[in-house]
Design a protein around this motif. Structure first.
Motif, PDB file in Angstrom:
ATOM      1  N   HIS A  60      -3.491  -0.361   4.482  1.00 40.00           N
ATOM      2  CA  HIS A  60      -4.404  -0.317   3.345  1.00 40.00           C
ATOM      3  C   HIS A  60      -4.321   1.052   2.686  1.00 40.00           C
ATOM      4  O   HIS A  60      -4.162   2.066   3.383  1.00 40.00           O
ATOM      5  CB  HIS A  60      -5.863  -0.506   3.777  1.00 40.00           C
ATOM      6  N   PHE A  61      -4.485   1.048   1.375  1.00 37.28           N
ATOM      7  CA  PHE A  61      -4.646   2.304   0.649  1.00 37.28           C
ATOM      8  C   PHE A  61      -5.633   2.047  -0.470  1.00 37.28           C
ATOM      9  O   PHE A  61      -5.477   1.100  -1.252  1.00 37.28           O
ATOM     10  CB  PHE A  61      -3.326   2.828   0.086  1.00 37.28           C
ATOM     11  N   PRO A  98      -5.171  10.928  -4.172  1.00 36.07           N
ATOM     12  CA  PRO A  98      -6.251  11.593  -4.915  1.00 36.07           C
ATOM     13  C   PRO A  98      -7.484  11.857  -4.056  1.00 36.07           C
ATOM     14  O   PRO A  98      -7.656  11.267  -2.990  1.00 36.07           O
ATOM     15  CB  PRO A  98      -6.586  10.588  -6.028  1.00 36.07           C
ATOM     16  N   SER A  99      -8.361  12.699  -4.550  1.00 34.84           N
ATOM     17  CA  SER A  99      -9.592  12.991  -3.824  1.00 34.84           C
ATOM     18  C   SER A  99     -10.375  11.707  -3.579  1.00 34.84           C
ATOM     19  O   SER A  99     -10.370  10.793  -4.397  1.00 34.84           O
ATOM     20  CB  SER A  99     -10.439  14.019  -4.576  1.00 34.84           C
ATOM     21  N   ALA A 100     -11.009  11.620  -2.417  1.00 36.95           N
ATOM     22  CA  ALA A 100     -11.802  10.482  -1.924  1.00 36.95           C
ATOM     23  C   ALA A 100     -10.965   9.248  -1.619  1.00 36.95           C
ATOM     24  O   ALA A 100     -11.513   8.175  -1.396  1.00 36.95           O
ATOM     25  CB  ALA A 100     -12.952  10.138  -2.872  1.00 36.95           C
ATOM     26  N   SER A 101      -9.648   9.378  -1.559  1.00 37.15           N
ATOM     27  CA  SER A 101      -8.789   8.242  -1.207  1.00 37.15           C
ATOM     28  C   SER A 101      -8.841   7.977   0.290  1.00 37.15           C
ATOM     29  O   SER A 101      -9.169   8.862   1.081  1.00 37.15           O
ATOM     30  CB  SER A 101      -7.339   8.512  -1.608  1.00 37.15           C
ATOM     31  N   VAL A 102      -8.492   6.730   0.650  1.00 34.84           N
ATOM     32  CA  VAL A 102      -8.496   6.301   2.042  1.00 34.84           C
ATOM     33  C   VAL A 102      -7.173   5.623   2.360  1.00 34.84           C
ATOM     34  O   VAL A 102      -6.745   4.726   1.630  1.00 34.84           O
ATOM     35  CB  VAL A 102      -9.647   5.300   2.329  1.00 34.84           C
ATOM     36  N   ALA A 103      -6.529   6.043   3.422  1.00 34.16           N
ATOM     37  CA  ALA A 103      -5.312   5.392   3.921  1.00 34.16           C
ATOM     38  C   ALA A 103      -5.607   4.888   5.332  1.00 34.16           C
ATOM     39  O   ALA A 103      -6.219   5.602   6.137  1.00 34.16           O
ATOM     40  CB  ALA A 103      -4.141   6.367   3.954  1.00 34.16           C
ATOM     41  N   VAL A 104      -5.187   3.666   5.620  1.00 37.84           N
ATOM     42  CA  VAL A 104      -5.381   3.084   6.943  1.00 37.84           C
ATOM     43  C   VAL A 104      -4.012   2.746   7.509  1.00 37.84           C
ATOM     44  O   VAL A 104      -3.233   2.011   6.893  1.00 37.84           O
ATOM     45  CB  VAL A 104      -6.256   1.810   6.879  1.00 37.84           C
ATOM     46  N   PRO A 134       0.801  -1.220   0.000  1.00 41.76           N
ATOM     47  CA  PRO A 134       0.000   0.000   0.000  1.00 41.76           C
ATOM     48  C   PRO A 134       0.841   1.281   0.000  1.00 41.76           C
ATOM     49  O   PRO A 134       0.466   2.272  -0.607  1.00 41.76           O
ATOM     50  CB  PRO A 134      -0.819  -0.103   1.287  1.00 41.76           C
ATOM     51  N   LEU A 135       1.975   1.245   0.674  1.00 39.86           N
ATOM     52  CA  LEU A 135       2.830   2.432   0.729  1.00 39.86           C
ATOM     53  C   LEU A 135       3.369   2.767  -0.657  1.00 39.86           C
ATOM     54  O   LEU A 135       3.370   3.924  -1.075  1.00 39.86           O
ATOM     55  CB  LEU A 135       3.975   2.225   1.723  1.00 39.86           C
ATOM     56  N   ALA A 136       3.811   1.769  -1.395  1.00 39.36           N
ATOM     57  CA  ALA A 136       4.304   1.990  -2.757  1.00 39.36           C
ATOM     58  C   ALA A 136       3.181   2.531  -3.637  1.00 39.36           C
ATOM     59  O   ALA A 136       3.389   3.449  -4.441  1.00 39.36           O
ATOM     60  CB  ALA A 136       4.866   0.701  -3.337  1.00 39.36           C
ATOM     61  N   GLN A 137       1.978   1.966  -3.492  1.00 37.71           N
ATOM     62  CA  GLN A 137       0.822   2.428  -4.272  1.00 37.71           C
ATOM     63  C   GLN A 137       0.551   3.901  -3.999  1.00 37.71           C
ATOM     64  O   GLN A 137       0.341   4.684  -4.921  1.00 37.71           O
ATOM     65  CB  GLN A 137      -0.400   1.582  -3.933  1.00 37.71           C
ATOM     66  N   MET A 138       0.564   4.290  -2.721  1.00 35.69           N
ATOM     67  CA  MET A 138       0.293   5.682  -2.375  1.00 35.69           C
ATOM     68  C   MET A 138       1.398   6.598  -2.889  1.00 35.69           C
ATOM     69  O   MET A 138       1.130   7.672  -3.416  1.00 35.69           O
ATOM     70  CB  MET A 138       0.142   5.847  -0.858  1.00 35.69           C
TER      71      MET A 138
END
Length: 172
Positions: free
Chosen positions: A166-167, A141-147, A131-135
């Protein structure tokens, strides 16, 4: 991490907003934002992540995003609308989170970039996988969620103390 000390921080960037002649604080969601915000809530519900408390920027686009996302959750958590989230820097966001009650284990924050992206990146620390690499590749971006998860009380939250588990992004 031990289960009794594990905290989870859910960061939601507001949905795409309209650019209009109104004051920035009062800009509403655009059609894309009204579509993506419930999708973010559905994604959270599907993962089984159930925030216990929410902090939401007082900006109209954040309030609208949270209303639409929270409607998709099995249970809407108590929400506090927080002026300090509007245009908050990394340091201001961290200081605000350090104030959270340790009775809260899962906290959602609905806010703005560049602050939320900077916060997720700083808390996650080093590493370039999952998830970190993806982010880091696609931004926040707008409406994105990071956990993110971390161990210990909220007052101990600092750069590098978390793990991005999670991303999700509506553009992914």
């Amino acid at each position: 991490m031990t289960a009794e000390n594990t905290r989870r921080l859910i960061l939601i960037r507001h949905g795409k907003s309209e650019w209009s002649d109104v004051d920035d604080h009062e800009r509403p969601l655009a059609a894309k934002g009204r579509k993506d915000a419930p999708a973010a809530g559905k994604w959270l519900a599907a993962t089984g992540i159930a925030p216990g408390t929410a902090l939401c920027s007082t900006a109209l686009r954040c309030r609208e995003t949270w209303k639409l996302a929270a409607a998709e959750l099995p249970q809407r958590p108590p929400t506090r609308f927080e002026d300090r989230l509007y245009d908050a820097s990394l340091g201001e966001l961290t200081a605000l989170l350090n104030e959270a009650s340790d009775e809260v284990t899962d906290l959602v924050v609905v806010g703005h970039n560049p602050g939320l992206h900077a916060l997720a990146d700083a808390l996650a620390g080093d590493g370039e996988d999952g998830p970190l690499a993806q982010m880091r590749r696609g931004g926040f971006p707008s409406a994105s969620v990071a956990v993110l998860t971390f161990d210990g009380p909220w007052k101990s939250l600092e750069n590098g103390s978390g793990h991005l588990t999670h991303f999700w992004s509506p553009t992914a």
